[in-house]
Write an enzyme that holds these catalytic residues in place. Structure first.
Site, PDB file in Angstrom:
ATOM      1  N   GLU A  60       3.379   1.589  14.479  1.00  0.00           N
ATOM      2  CA  GLU A  60       2.997   0.424  13.676  1.00  0.00           C
ATOM      3  C   GLU A  60       3.364  -0.875  14.395  1.00  0.00           C
ATOM      4  O   GLU A  60       2.627  -1.857  14.328  1.00  0.00           O
ATOM      5  CB  GLU A  60       3.682   0.479  12.310  1.00  0.00           C
ATOM      6  CG  GLU A  60       3.213   1.640  11.459  1.00  0.00           C
ATOM      7  CD  GLU A  60       3.998   1.756  10.177  1.00  0.00           C
ATOM      8  OE1 GLU A  60       3.363   1.634   9.109  1.00  0.00           O
ATOM      9  OE2 GLU A  60       5.231   1.959  10.237  1.00  0.00           O
ATOM     10  N   LYS A 118      -0.899  -0.536   2.777  1.00  0.00           N
ATOM     11  CA  LYS A 118      -1.322  -0.123   4.120  1.00  0.00           C
ATOM     12  C   LYS A 118      -2.476   0.845   3.893  1.00  0.00           C
ATOM     13  O   LYS A 118      -2.286   1.925   3.334  1.00  0.00           O
ATOM     14  CB  LYS A 118      -0.206   0.613   4.853  1.00  0.00           C
ATOM     15  CG  LYS A 118       1.000  -0.207   5.183  1.00  0.00           C
ATOM     16  CD  LYS A 118       2.022   0.681   5.895  1.00  0.00           C
ATOM     17  CE  LYS A 118       3.295  -0.055   6.202  1.00  0.00           C
ATOM     18  NZ  LYS A 118       4.266   0.800   6.924  1.00  0.00           N
TER      19      LYS A 118
END
Length: 121
Positions: A22, A100
């Protein structure tokens, strides 16, 4: 009082997350903000000074979401709620939802995320 101002589906690219992928690749974060505000005065006066300017709120959220990377969505949401509550006395409560949509974890889902609600004291 049931009046609300909402900003729904704001999208920002960032490098937030606890996983190294990420932080390296980044991803799109979807943010929804709902503000509990008494809108009756603005309804009577038709004056933007009697409400909360959602364009300004968008810029506050953007500066946090596109700023320094952090590990947790919880931390981002807390920063957003605190910023809004400290900047706008008319806001009685701020709800922040961060999603997300494609995190680097296995599985099939529409998204993962968090939602917090903070009263303005």
């Amino acid at each position: 009082m049931q009046d609300t101002i909402f900003l729904k589906g704001m999208r920002f690219y960032g490098y937030h997350g606890a996983l190294s992928a990420e932080n390296e690749i980044g991803q799109i974060f979807k943010v929804d903000v709902t503000l509990k505000v008494d809108l009756s005065e603005a309804g009577r006066t038709d004056n933007v000074i009697d409400t909360v300017h959602y364009g300004e709120v968008f810029e506050e959220v953007k500066s946090i979401m596109e700023g320094k990377a952090v590990n947790l969505l919880e931390h981002l949401a807390e920063r957003i709620a605190n910023r809004i509550n400290s900047q706008y006395n008319r806001v009685m409560e701020t709800k922040v939802r961060i999603t997300k949509e494609n995190p680097p974890i296995p599985g099939h889902y529409d998204g993962v995320g968090i939602e917090i609600v903070r009263e303005n004291k």
